[in-house]
Design a protein around this motif. Structure first.
Motif, PDB file in Angstrom:
ATOM      1  N   PHE A 111      45.340  84.474  27.011  1.00 57.45           N
ATOM      2  CA  PHE A 111      44.730  83.416  27.811  1.00 57.45           C
ATOM      3  C   PHE A 111      43.307  83.080  27.384  1.00 57.45           C
ATOM      4  O   PHE A 111      42.508  83.965  27.118  1.00 57.45           O
ATOM      5  N   SER A 112      43.015  81.782  27.386  1.00 54.02           N
ATOM      6  CA  SER A 112      41.681  81.275  27.109  1.00 54.02           C
ATOM      7  C   SER A 112      41.096  80.689  28.393  1.00 54.02           C
ATOM      8  O   SER A 112      41.809  80.006  29.138  1.00 54.02           O
ATOM      9  N   PRO A 113      39.801  80.928  28.624  1.00 55.08           N
ATOM     10  CA  PRO A 113      39.194  80.428  29.861  1.00 55.08           C
ATOM     11  C   PRO A 113      38.783  78.958  29.752  1.00 55.08           C
ATOM     12  O   PRO A 113      38.488  78.455  28.668  1.00 55.08           O
ATOM     13  N   ARG A 114      38.760  78.302  30.904  1.00 53.82           N
ATOM     14  CA  ARG A 114      38.202  76.951  31.018  1.00 53.82           C
ATOM     15  C   ARG A 114      37.745  76.774  32.461  1.00 53.82           C
ATOM     16  O   ARG A 114      38.252  77.431  33.364  1.00 53.82           O
ATOM     17  N   VAL A 115      36.783  75.904  32.658  1.00 54.24           N
ATOM     18  CA  VAL A 115      36.308  75.610  34.001  1.00 54.24           C
ATOM     19  C   VAL A 115      36.895  74.275  34.419  1.00 54.24           C
ATOM     20  O   VAL A 115      36.833  73.292  33.686  1.00 54.24           O
ATOM     21  N   ASP A 116      37.495  74.275  35.598  1.00 58.64           N
ATOM     22  CA  ASP A 116      38.094  73.074  36.178  1.00 58.64           C
ATOM     23  C   ASP A 116      37.311  72.785  37.458  1.00 58.64           C
ATOM     24  O   ASP A 116      37.470  73.501  38.455  1.00 58.64           O
ATOM     25  N   GLY A 117      36.448  71.771  37.425  1.00 57.82           N
ATOM     26  CA  GLY A 117      35.542  71.540  38.546  1.00 57.82           C
ATOM     27  C   GLY A 117      34.527  72.656  38.571  1.00 57.82           C
ATOM     28  O   GLY A 117      33.731  72.808  37.654  1.00 57.82           O
ATOM     29  N   SER A 118      34.586  73.484  39.595  1.00 53.60           N
ATOM     30  CA  SER A 118      33.691  74.645  39.655  1.00 53.60           C
ATOM     31  C   SER A 118      34.480  75.944  39.763  1.00 53.60           C
ATOM     32  O   SER A 118      33.971  76.945  40.248  1.00 53.60           O
ATOM     33  N   ALA A 119      35.738  75.905  39.284  1.00 52.88           N
ATOM     34  CA  ALA A 119      36.607  77.088  39.345  1.00 52.88           C
ATOM     35  C   ALA A 119      37.051  77.488  37.943  1.00 52.88           C
ATOM     36  O   ALA A 119      37.316  76.631  37.095  1.00 52.88           O
ATOM     37  N   LEU A 120      37.125  78.788  37.725  1.00 52.81           N
ATOM     38  CA  LEU A 120      37.611  79.325  36.452  1.00 52.81           C
ATOM     39  C   LEU A 120      39.126  79.319  36.445  1.00 52.81           C
ATOM     40  O   LEU A 120      39.777  79.746  37.400  1.00 52.81           O
ATOM     41  N   LYS A 121      39.701  78.803  35.379  1.00 51.09           N
ATOM     42  CA  LYS A 121      41.154  78.803  35.155  1.00 51.09           C
ATOM     43  C   LYS A 121      41.396  79.377  33.763  1.00 51.09           C
ATOM     44  O   LYS A 121      40.512  79.406  32.921  1.00 51.09           O
ATOM     45  N   TRP A 122      42.608  79.801  33.509  1.00 53.24           N
ATOM     46  CA  TRP A 122      42.999  80.333  32.216  1.00 53.24           C
ATOM     47  C   TRP A 122      44.233  79.585  31.738  1.00 53.24           C
ATOM     48  O   TRP A 122      45.146  79.340  32.514  1.00 53.24           O
ATOM     49  N   LYS A 123      44.250  79.231  30.473  1.00 49.18           N
ATOM     50  CA  LYS A 123      45.433  78.585  29.909  1.00 49.18           C
ATOM     51  C   LYS A 123      45.961  79.476  28.788  1.00 49.18           C
ATOM     52  O   LYS A 123      45.221  80.255  28.188  1.00 49.18           O
ATOM     53  N   VAL A 124      47.249  79.363  28.536  1.00 45.25           N
ATOM     54  CA  VAL A 124      47.845  80.127  27.445  1.00 45.25           C
ATOM     55  C   VAL A 124      47.237  79.616  26.147  1.00 45.25           C
ATOM     56  O   VAL A 124      47.249  78.408  25.882  1.00 45.25           O
ATOM     57  N   ALA A 125      46.689  80.528  25.361  1.00 49.35           N
ATOM     58  CA  ALA A 125      46.032  80.167  24.118  1.00 49.35           C
ATOM     59  C   ALA A 125      47.082  79.865  23.034  1.00 49.35           C
ATOM     60  O   ALA A 125      48.136  80.500  23.005  1.00 49.35           O
ATOM     61  N   ARG A 126      46.765  78.955  22.202  1.00 54.82           N
ATOM     62  CA  ARG A 126      47.661  78.683  21.067  1.00 54.82           C
ATOM     63  C   ARG A 126      47.521  79.797  20.058  1.00 54.82           C
ATOM     64  O   ARG A 126      46.446  80.284  19.786  1.00 54.82           O
ATOM     65  N   GLN A 127      48.643  80.184  19.514  1.00 49.21           N
ATOM     66  CA  GLN A 127      48.647  81.290  18.548  1.00 49.21           C
ATOM     67  C   GLN A 127      48.104  80.854  17.207  1.00 49.21           C
ATOM     68  O   GLN A 127      48.210  79.816  16.751  1.00 49.21           O
TER      69      GLN A 127
END
Length: 188
Positions: free
Chosen positions: A172-188
């Protein structure tokens, strides 16, 4: 747990909604209730984490699901002491209705859940003696559970590194959505 302090500091600056979702510390007697309810003591790492925060809020002030609470890799949120006990007991009871082939593959009574997603999926710390002790894995309700980190310290180290230096925590890679931390599946 210096890495956890870095995670909290990062959240406070970059994802304040997720930071605000953290609950106050658990009381020592609450943490001791884990051993009474589950029959084994929580490892030191989870006790330290609970001494900082008794999980995250499940619901926001409007009564809606507190989506900013789901800031751990894989979209998990920290469980409170009461939730740890409830989730553990529920999964252990369910394990008792399944065949012996599910024991230790689907769930194990010595796995302590510390984070969960909206579904019944959870992150757990293995409390079995020997080499397994302390490892962190993912319980996947409709699949086989898997070990992903050697310890809670390794889990928080990867999370902290991904947040402060870039990269990922496991898949998982982190990203901020608004003011919340989210994680998305990272590309290999």
């Amino acid at each position: 747990m210096d890495d956890w302090v870095q995670v909290e500091q990062w959240l406070s600056v970059n994802a304040p909604a997720s930071y605000s979702a953290l609950r106050p510390p658990a009381q020592e007697e609450s943490i001791a209730a884990i051993e009474r309810a589950l029959g084994f003591p929580a490892c030191e790492a989870i006790s330290l984490l609970l001494c900082n925060h008794d999980g995250t809020h499940s619901f926001d002030e409007m009564g809606d699901v507190a989506t900013a609470s789901y800031f751990l890799p894989g979209g998990h949120r920290l469980l409170s002491v009461d939730e740890i006990i409830t989730v553990h007991q529920g999964l252990t009871q369910r394990l008792g209705t399944l065949g012996s082939e599910s024991f230790g593959h689907w769930w194990h009574p010595l796995w302590l859940p510390f984070a969960a997603r909206v579904s019944t999926d959870a992150l757990f710390i293995d409390h079995r003696e020997g080499d397994a002790y302390g490892r962190v894995g993912a319980f996947i309700h409709d699949d086989t559970s898997r070990i992903y980190w050697s310890s809670l310290e390794e889990f928080t180290r990867q999370m902290s590194a991904a947040l402060t230096r870039g990269g990922r925590a496991h898949l998982f890679s982190p990203r901020v959505d608004g003011s919340a931390l989210k994680w998305k599946v990272a590309r290999q």
